[in-house]
Scaffold this active site. Sequence first.
Site, short mmCIF file in Angstrom:
data_model
loop_
_atom_site.label_atom_id
_atom_site.label_comp_id
_atom_site.label_asym_id
_atom_site.label_seq_id
_atom_site.Cartn_x
_atom_site.Cartn_y
_atom_site.Cartn_z
N GLU A 141 33.15 13.05 31.92
CA GLU A 141 32.47 14.08 32.69
C GLU A 141 32.81 15.47 32.16
OE1 GLU A 141 32.09 15.63 37.33
OE2 GLU A 141 33.47 14.00 36.84
N HIS A 198 28.62 19.06 37.39
CA HIS A 198 29.37 17.81 37.49
C HIS A 198 28.45 16.62 37.19
CE1 HIS A 198 33.17 19.28 39.33
NE2 HIS A 198 32.38 20.26 39.76
N HIS A 223 36.07 19.95 35.80
CA HIS A 223 37.21 19.22 35.25
C HIS A 223 37.65 19.77 33.89
CE1 HIS A 223 36.43 16.69 38.69
NE2 HIS A 223 35.18 16.52 38.26
N GLU A 240 25.61 17.50 40.97
CA GLU A 240 25.97 16.22 40.36
C GLU A 240 24.71 15.76 39.63
OE1 GLU A 240 28.89 14.88 40.41
OE2 GLU A 240 29.95 15.63 42.19
#
Length: 320
Positions: free
Chosen positions: A145, A201, A108, A283
């Site tokens: 994030e 992430h 992101h 993640e």
Amino acid sequence: MSYTGPDFDPPQQRRPRRGPLTVALAALVPGALLGWMVYEAVGGGGTGGADRTASAAPTAGTSAAPSAPAGTPAASPSASASGSPGDDGKEPGSGPLKGKVVVIDPGHNPGNFRHTAEINRQVDIGTNRKECDTTGTSTNDGYTEAEFTVDVAHRLRTLLEKQGATVKLTRDGDSPAWGPCVDERARIGNTARADAAVSIHADGSAPGDRGFHVILPGSVHAGAADTRAIVGPSHDLGVRIAGNFLRETGEPPSNYVGGGTGLVTRTDLGGLNLSTVPKVFIECGNMRDSKDAALLTSGAWRQKAAQGLSEGIVSFLRQS
């Protein structure tokens, strides 16, 4: 990264909480045993969560992580807890990983939520078309994030460069205000001919959903995507990262996906579908769970996360 789909709201606004995912006990128990076997296979057995390395800020000259949005608590920013990596006197590019190239993909971008038109643009991911990027998620206190991922990426770069690897980031402190798109993130790794690529992430699942999981590319041969040559080495990379991440951080494998193994295979992510080099996503935890959020906002824990990732990558590269 939200597991169930993109979220285009500004990160300081809370998203509606999703209901918890139900996992059948009959599937969870054997899955947990399999996860333990994976852990043992890559050298597990150490004390979970033991702090084997001092927390460290990004090295001098490294671009700082983006500023936190208004309302971010003082404990959240990417400043480390204590200490910094010592100068070991090694010349850049010297060490056991000399000649190896690693691409780190911090998920992101902190500006994505202000550029929804741009990140909503559809791009080809081989199997179908999908959004260029998403906003990512955040803790309930506003630590995003995007901030988390670039902080861990800086720490990981420092560790890998000390081993002699050449490290490239898909975005850094001087990146554009949004993106890059998922197809461009894959292309950066391909162009660099990376020996390994890792996309970092943190998830945005329901409270009570805890743990990390590593996402592996499935076999895709459609359109611009052909992962057949990288499925095997990517699986090896993912297993090694999962075992070392567990040992270094003490964070358990996910209790809501992966059946307790900490490993999930997907064919709907452009960053994996379009990769021609060994690549996985991780993640690192669930930002919407208070226990995981307390870890993710800790500089000392982020250093452990970087250490676990580094050891998994180094293990993979030394045998490749």
